[in-house]
Design an enzyme around this catalytic site. Structure first.
Site, PDB file in Angstrom:
ATOM      1  N   CYS A  58       0.813  -1.223   0.000  1.00 51.95           N
ATOM      2  CA  CYS A  58       0.000   0.000   0.000  1.00 51.95           C
ATOM      3  C   CYS A  58       0.846   1.272   0.000  1.00 51.95           C
ATOM      4  O   CYS A  58       0.346   2.342  -0.331  1.00 51.95           O
ATOM      5  CB  CYS A  58      -0.960  -0.002   1.183  1.00 51.95           C
ATOM      6  SG  CYS A  58      -2.156  -1.344   1.069  1.00 51.95           S
ATOM      7  N   HIS A  82      -2.958   7.533   1.889  1.00 55.50           N
ATOM      8  CA  HIS A  82      -3.410   6.220   1.414  1.00 55.50           C
ATOM      9  C   HIS A  82      -4.763   5.926   2.065  1.00 55.50           C
ATOM     10  O   HIS A  82      -4.953   6.142   3.260  1.00 55.50           O
ATOM     11  CB  HIS A  82      -2.387   5.148   1.788  1.00 55.50           C
ATOM     12  CG  HIS A  82      -2.919   3.772   1.641  1.00 55.50           C
ATOM     13  ND1 HIS A  82      -3.498   3.325   0.472  1.00 55.50           N
ATOM     14  CD2 HIS A  82      -2.991   2.729   2.519  1.00 55.50           C
ATOM     15  CE1 HIS A  82      -3.885   2.068   0.634  1.00 55.50           C
ATOM     16  NE2 HIS A  82      -3.601   1.691   1.873  1.00 55.50           N
ATOM     17  N   ASN A 109      -9.992   0.162  -0.087  1.00 54.23           N
ATOM     18  CA  ASN A 109      -8.532   0.234  -0.123  1.00 54.23           C
ATOM     19  C   ASN A 109      -8.040  -0.345  -1.449  1.00 54.23           C
ATOM     20  O   ASN A 109      -8.092  -1.559  -1.652  1.00 54.23           O
ATOM     21  CB  ASN A 109      -7.970  -0.547   1.069  1.00 54.23           C
ATOM     22  CG  ASN A 109      -6.455  -0.518   1.144  1.00 54.23           C
ATOM     23  OD1 ASN A 109      -5.790  -0.110   0.198  1.00 54.23           O
ATOM     24  ND2 ASN A 109      -5.911  -0.959   2.258  1.00 54.23           N
TER      25      ASN A 109
HETATM   26  N1  COA Z   1     -18.323  -8.086   9.347  1.00 51.40           N
HETATM   27  C1  COA Z   1     -18.770  -8.318  10.579  1.00 51.40           C
HETATM   28  N2  COA Z   1     -17.983  -8.672  11.614  1.00 51.40           N
HETATM   29  C2  COA Z   1     -16.658  -8.770  11.355  1.00 51.40           C
HETATM   30  C3  COA Z   1     -16.129  -8.528  10.077  1.00 51.40           C
HETATM   31  C4  COA Z   1     -17.004  -8.186   9.041  1.00 51.40           C
HETATM   32  N3  COA Z   1     -16.592  -7.916   7.802  1.00 51.40           N
HETATM   33  N4  COA Z   1     -14.799  -8.693  10.137  1.00 51.40           N
HETATM   34  C5  COA Z   1     -14.487  -9.027  11.403  1.00 51.40           C
HETATM   35  N5  COA Z   1     -15.623  -9.074  12.130  1.00 51.40           N
HETATM   36  C6  COA Z   1     -15.771  -9.393  13.548  1.00 51.40           C
HETATM   37  C7  COA Z   1     -14.637 -10.219  14.099  1.00 51.40           C
HETATM   38  O1  COA Z   1     -14.838 -11.590  13.822  1.00 51.40           O
HETATM   39  C8  COA Z   1     -14.740  -9.930  15.576  1.00 51.40           C
HETATM   40  O2  COA Z   1     -15.781 -10.698  16.122  1.00 51.40           O
HETATM   41  P1  COA Z   1     -15.656 -11.312  17.595  1.00 51.40           P
HETATM   42  O3  COA Z   1     -15.542 -10.115  18.497  1.00 51.40           O
HETATM   43  O4  COA Z   1     -16.931 -12.065  17.747  1.00 51.40           O
HETATM   44  O5  COA Z   1     -14.421 -12.160  17.591  1.00 51.40           O
HETATM   45  C9  COA Z   1     -15.181  -8.471  15.611  1.00 51.40           C
HETATM   46  O6  COA Z   1     -15.716  -8.185  14.306  1.00 51.40           O
HETATM   47  C10 COA Z   1     -14.058  -7.509  15.912  1.00 51.40           C
HETATM   48  O7  COA Z   1     -12.937  -7.857  15.096  1.00 51.40           O
HETATM   49  P2  COA Z   1     -11.628  -7.001  15.111  1.00 51.40           P
HETATM   50  O8  COA Z   1     -10.701  -7.524  14.068  1.00 51.40           O
HETATM   51  O9  COA Z   1     -11.104  -6.862  16.514  1.00 51.40           O
HETATM   52  O10 COA Z   1     -12.243  -5.610  14.663  1.00 51.40           O
HETATM   53  P3  COA Z   1     -11.580  -4.199  14.578  1.00 51.40           P
HETATM   54  O11 COA Z   1     -12.377  -3.247  15.361  1.00 51.40           O
HETATM   55  O12 COA Z   1     -10.099  -4.244  14.823  1.00 51.40           O
HETATM   56  O13 COA Z   1     -11.804  -3.829  13.035  1.00 51.40           O
HETATM   57  C11 COA Z   1     -10.542  -3.770  11.013  1.00 51.40           C
HETATM   58  C12 COA Z   1     -11.239  -4.660  12.048  1.00 51.40           C
HETATM   59  C13 COA Z   1      -9.893  -4.694   9.978  1.00 51.40           C
HETATM   60  C14 COA Z   1     -11.582  -2.906  10.349  1.00 51.40           C
HETATM   61  C15 COA Z   1      -9.478  -2.926  11.726  1.00 51.40           C
HETATM   62  O14 COA Z   1      -8.652  -3.723  12.535  1.00 51.40           O
HETATM   63  C16 COA Z   1      -8.613  -2.182  10.751  1.00 51.40           C
HETATM   64  O15 COA Z   1      -9.056  -1.311  10.053  1.00 51.40           O
HETATM   65  N6  COA Z   1      -7.305  -2.492  10.736  1.00 51.40           N
HETATM   66  C17 COA Z   1      -6.415  -1.881   9.794  1.00 51.40           C
HETATM   67  C18 COA Z   1      -6.550  -2.605   8.495  1.00 51.40           C
HETATM   68  C19 COA Z   1      -5.949  -1.870   7.360  1.00 51.40           C
HETATM   69  O16 COA Z   1      -6.170  -0.717   7.191  1.00 51.40           O
HETATM   70  N7  COA Z   1      -5.191  -2.617   6.561  1.00 51.40           N
HETATM   71  C20 COA Z   1      -4.607  -2.116   5.385  1.00 51.40           C
HETATM   72  C21 COA Z   1      -3.383  -1.351   5.707  1.00 51.40           C
HETATM   73  S1  COA Z   1      -2.690  -0.829   4.230  1.00 51.40           S
END
Ligand code: COA
Length: 325
Positions: A115, A252, A282
């Site tokens: 990215c 980004h 993204n």
């Molecule tokens: N829909 C519904 N629920 C979802 C889901 C989806 N698409 N994806 C994950 N979940 C659930 C998980 O299973 C988890 O459930 P649980 O509590 O029962 O175990 C819950 O949501 C929380 O998951 P978690 O991963 O802790 O959520 P989060 O608040 O960290 O959000 C992201 C997840 C990916 C949105 C967040 O971590 C993020 O944005 N990270 C950065 C990612 C990024 O930008 N990557 C690219 C960099 S270039």
């Protein structure tokens, strides 16, 4: 003192025709529009058609950037494509774009920094132009991330989209004062200790397969705002500016919560931040040039504005770039 500076001459973008909304994804995995919007700010994304390639999207964006610059393909002597989703393992998809543009001189190659790819590619082009080795570069970010997603993994498949963006950069001899146009400062970083936080579980020398994207989302999130803020402060410092001087912050586009966090930490007004993640999701290396294209085309970014680009991605890699537009 006379100096060579890399000046942006044109921008262009390309998005595949097919739009997939969060509601469409509800039919595919156990997710909801409400969850995706609240956690990421994403509402929809564009997805490539069968047979559509990273190189064909990149070439379309390149042609749009050339038209915006009022230049012909023959005016270009360097093509750098930032991508993690090339058409093939080799040759570089940049040479496919070069051939599609009918260019047979100069050089073309790919840069892979996930990215952060566009920031790495533009910084690379800047150094080649400043050294006098090339005169005009096409710097392209193009990605078909939908091809490496695990469409059964709701934690990743809802986050990404496909597309391409490009800029034309020209070496110009200037007096070296900071009110003149061009790239003023760049800063690139990586730290391979975090390479297992965001990666693809395949490759030519390991599995012999293409693999799928895997991510420890919370861990990426934890590092993002700090690393982004550090590299921005360093880049601004190199050029003698402060966050308050920035006209447009074009980050980004990974997650609106990360962008808001970085802007808040820097003390940037929300209306100075260019956001496209809601419409594009993204698009990895394509997200910055696509956002630049939108903000330039709709008249927000104007000649003379101070524009700050920033990205973080797998590796981890991260970096920033300050431009007098
Ligand atoms: N829909 C519904 N629920 C979802 C889901 C989806 N698409 N994806 C994950 N979940 C659930 C998980 O299973 C988890 O459930 P649980 O509590 O029962 O175990 C819950 O949501 C929380 O998951 P978690 O991963 O802790 O959520 P989060 O608040 O960290 O959000 C992201 C997840 C990916 C949105 C967040 O971590 C993020 O944005 N990270 C950065 C990612 C990024 O930008 N990557 C690219 C960099 S270039």
């Amino acid at each position: 003192m006379s100096t060579i500076r890399s000046v942006i001459k044109g921008v262009g973008g390309y998005l595949p025709a097919r739009v997939v909304t969060n509601a469409d994804l509800e039919a595919l995995v156990d997710t909801s529009d409400q969850w995706i919007t609240a956690r990421t700010g994403i509402r929809k994304r564009h997805i490539v058609a069968d047979g559509e390639l990273t190189s064909s999207m990149g070439a379309a964006a390149a042609k749009a950037a050339l038209a915006d610059a009022g230049l012909e393909p023959d005016d270009i002597d360097l093509i750098i494509l930032a991508t993690s989703t090339p058409d093939q393992t080799f040759p570089a998809s940049a040479v496919t774009i070069q051939a599609e543009l009918g260019i047979t001189h100069g050089a073309a190659f790919d840069v892979q920094a996930v990215c952060s790819g566009f920031v790495f590619a533009l910084s690379t082009a800047d150094n080649y132009l400043k050294s006098g080795q090339f005169n005009r570069a096409l710097v392209i970010g193009a990605e078909a991330f939908s091809r490496i997603l695990d469409w059964e993994d709701r934690s990743t498949c809802v986050l990404f989209g496909d597309g391409a963006g490009a800029v034309v950069v020209e070496a110009q001899k200037l007096n070296g004062v900071d009110t003149e146009r061009g790239i003023l400062a760049t800063c690139l970083r990586s730290d391979g200790r975090y390479r297992d936080k965001l990666y693809v579980d395949g490759g030519p020398s390991s599995t012999g397969t293409v693999g799928h994207l895997r991510m420890d989302g919370p861990e990426v999130f934890r590092h993002a705002v700090t690393k982004i803020s550090q590299v921005i402060t360093e880049t601004l410092g190199k050029a003698g500016y402060e966050a308050a001087d920035i006209d447009w912050f074009v980050p980004h586009q990974a997650n609106k919560r990360i962008l808001d966090g970085a802007a808040r930490k820097l003390g940037l007004a929300p209306e100075r931040v260019v956001i496209t993640v809601d419409k594009h999701a993204n698009t990895s290396a394509a997200s910055i040039p696509l956002a630049l294209t939108e903000a330039y085309t709709d008249g927000r970014i104007k000649s003379g504005d101070l524009v700050l680009l920033e990205a973080m991605g797998g590796g981890f890699t991260w970096g920033a770039l300050l431009i007098r537009w």
